[in-house]
Structure formats: C-alpha cells, structure tokens
Design an enzyme around this catalytic site. Structure first.
Site, PDB file in Angstrom:
ATOM      1  CG  HIS A 176      -2.210  -3.428  59.741  1.00 33.00           C
ATOM      2  ND1 HIS A 176      -1.763  -3.886  60.953  1.00 33.00           N
ATOM      3  CD2 HIS A 176      -2.668  -2.165  59.971  1.00 33.00           C
ATOM      4  CE1 HIS A 176      -1.895  -2.950  61.877  1.00 33.00           C
ATOM      5  NE2 HIS A 176      -2.464  -1.895  61.309  1.00 33.00           N
ATOM      6  N   GLY A 202      -0.687  -6.450  61.974  1.00 31.92           N
ATOM      7  CA  GLY A 202      -0.747  -6.103  63.395  1.00 31.92           C
ATOM      8  C   GLY A 202      -2.081  -6.537  64.004  1.00 31.92           C
ATOM      9  CG  HIS A 203      -5.752  -4.809  62.778  1.00 31.16           C
ATOM     10  ND1 HIS A 203      -5.377  -4.051  61.689  1.00 31.16           N
ATOM     11  CD2 HIS A 203      -6.223  -3.928  63.696  1.00 31.16           C
ATOM     12  CE1 HIS A 203      -5.623  -2.779  61.933  1.00 31.16           C
ATOM     13  NE2 HIS A 203      -6.136  -2.670  63.136  1.00 31.16           N
ATOM     14  CG  ASP A 230      -2.503   2.799  68.712  1.00 27.79           C
ATOM     15  OD1 ASP A 230      -2.273   3.889  68.179  1.00 27.79           O
ATOM     16  OD2 ASP A 230      -2.777   1.772  68.062  1.00 27.79           O
ATOM     17  N   GLY A 269     -11.053  -1.430  61.422  1.00 33.90           N
ATOM     18  CA  GLY A 269     -10.955  -2.018  60.079  1.00 33.90           C
ATOM     19  C   GLY A 269      -9.656  -1.632  59.389  1.00 33.90           C
ATOM     20  CB  ALA A 270      -7.985  -0.120  57.155  1.00 37.60           C
ATOM     21  CB  SER A 276      -0.103   2.530  61.465  1.00 37.94           C
ATOM     22  OG  SER A 276      -1.136   3.489  61.361  1.00 37.94           O
ATOM     23  CB  SER A 277      -5.110   1.530  59.221  1.00 40.54           C
ATOM     24  OG  SER A 277      -5.388   0.352  59.949  1.00 40.54           O
ATOM     25  CD  GLN A 286      -6.480   2.885  71.324  1.00 38.36           C
ATOM     26  OE1 GLN A 286      -7.094   3.766  70.750  1.00 38.36           O
ATOM     27  NE2 GLN A 286      -6.144   1.763  70.703  1.00 38.36           N
TER      28      GLN A 286
END
Ligand code: PAF
Length: 281
Positions: A38, A40-41, A154, A35-36, A189-190, A157
């Site tokens: 931006h 990028g998502h 990331d 969530g949160a 980034s959040s 990740q």
C-alpha cells in the site's frame, strides 16, 4: 505502464544482482515487506530511492512470525498487483523467496533480541519478534544492503531490528520512515483490508486517542493518566484493548524519570482484526 522489476527467488540470484549493483558503484537499500503493498510501502521505497542508487524490495510472508492460531494462511497475498506498484515506484529488484529457500529442511536457528522486544507486543505475541529478527537477520545477510527501511507504524519492530543490526554487527543502517495515514488518521496497514465498513469507520479512534493523550502529556497530565484515558476512549467504541502504554521513545523501557523522550504505543482488536499504532509525545 512501467516495466515490471526483475523478480528473483534464490539467495544466489539475489547476491549476483546486488554484486552487479555494487560493481556500478551504487549504494543498495532493502525494503523488507510481506507484500499486499500500500502507500505506506511506497513511502518506504521513496525514502530508499533518496538514499541509495539501487532499491531491492523483499516480499515474503514469514511463517516464523505467526503463531499457529494467527492469520498466516489468510494474510493477503497479491504478487501481481505488488509488482505493478513496485514498477511505478522505480524499484530495481524484487526478492520473493519461497519458504523452503528461506527455511530449508533442517533449519534450526532462531534469533532472539532482548531490550526493546520486552513487553508490549511480546506480552500478547510472544513468538513474534523472534520470527521477525530471524527473517530480518537472514534478509540482511542474504542481501547485504547499506540501508534498510522500516516504518514507524511498527515502532517496536523498528527498535528491535535496529538493535539486531547493531548487536550482530550486520553493517546495515536501519532507516525509520514516518507512518503513512488515511485522511481520518488511520495508519495504513495490509490488515486494514480485513475491516468491514462499520469497523473501518471506527478504526481511527486509536489514532485520535493517542493524539489526545500526547497533547495531554505535553500539557502536564501524568503519562499513566493519559494512557488510561486513551484506553478508555478506545474501549468505549467496542475495541478490545491489548495495551496502551507510554514508554521511553529510544529504549522502549517503562518510564522512570521526568524529561525522558516518550512514545505512546497501542494495540487493540476491532472484531477479528488486530490494529497497532503509536505516537511521539
Ligand atoms: O513489517 C513487516 O512487514 C514484517 O514484519 C517484516 C519486517 C517484513 C519481516 O517479515
């Protein structure tokens, strides 16, 4: 305003909705998030929509990937605003489970991935990838998507979840999506929301230092010299450097031979905010 996407919180509701998508003959892409959201998502969602007829976004701030002293309780949460962004991005379904749906009483399983999880983040956040792998493994099994989108921001990740999906035959193609950046180079980034005005001004130094290091390596500078220079440049602006490293871009193993594909990776503290970034050479 676009209609808000349907939100489900239960595994059985998720599975029923995905079965409906499959019955239409659609491929399904999952975008796992905390969530949160931006831009990028949104880039992850856009890529998902290019690859699949139906897009599911999960929103779950995963307690298993935070150590007790980390920012789980203060991590930004903004479900209403997230749903508006996801409606505009054309998402079909949001899966927002509770912590007890994800980790019911008695939950006692943890997935540990070796290989790409060794070193770098793990040296500073030893609990992190076990928590990520466990929740991502569960999300893949719960949703059974064809594709799952992960940001290159990331990078470690991304490599860990790619390994996870292959090693456990989860049948999910992990799709890397390039990092979205502010105009001055700061990776979205959040956690950027934690930066005050002065910190925000300084934060792009990580990107600048990595860019210069990548250029220097391309011009013939030894990787260990280039990363040491980059670490010095970041520290000179008052950040506390956790690492700046040059690794094999595929395996994330330390470099052994000339001609290997190289990825530069960095993590540093700016005040109380930990920033990470990386760059291809
Ligand atoms: O990158 C993130 O937001 C999280 O680590 C992820 C992949 C959603 C797992 O909780």
């Amino acid at each position: 305003m676009a209609t808000l996407p349907k939100v489900v919180g239960r595994v059985r509701e998720l599975r029923a909705a995905v079965a409906g998508f499959r019955a239409e003959g659609a491929k399904v892409a999952l975008v796992p998030t905390m969530g949160a959201l931006h831009a990028g998502h949104v880039a992850l969602v856009d890529r998902a929509r290019q690859m699949a007829g139906r897009v599911v976004v999960s929103i779950f701030v995963n307690p298993a990937q935070f150590a007790p002293h980390e920012d789980f309780s203060s991590y930004p949460r903004a479900l209403e605003a997230d749903l508006i962004k996801l409606a505009e991005a054309g998402v079909d379904l949001v899966y927002a489970p509770t912590a007890t749906e994800m980790y019911p009483a008695g939950f006692a399983t943890r997935i540990e991935v070796g290989g790409p999880s060794e070193g770098l983040e793990t040296d500073f956040r030893p609990h992190f990838f076990g928590g990520v792998a466990t929740v991502v493994g569960k999300l893949f099994i719960q949703c059974r998507p064809d594709f799952a989108m992960f940001g290159e921001k990331d990078y470690q990740q991304l490599k860990v979840v790619t390994r996870l999906s292959r090693d456990l035959d989860l049948g999910v193609e992990v799709v890397p999506v390039p990092t979205t950046r502010e105009e001055d180079g700061l990776a979205l980034s959040s956690r950027n929301a934690y930066l005050d005005e002065d910190e925000r001004r300084i934060a792009p130094v990580i990107h600048t230092a990595l860019t210069r290091a990548a250029e220097a390596i391309r011009a013939g500078t030894a990787p260990e010299v280039a990363v040491a220079t980059a670490a010095g440049m970041i520290a000179a602006l008052g950040l506390k450097v956790d690492y700046v490293a040059a690794r094999n871009a595929d395996t994330l193993a330390p470099l052994k031979a000339a001609g290997e594909p190289i990825r530069l990776l960095a993590a540093a503290w700016l005040g109380t905010t930990r920033l990470i970034d990386n760059m291809a050479v």
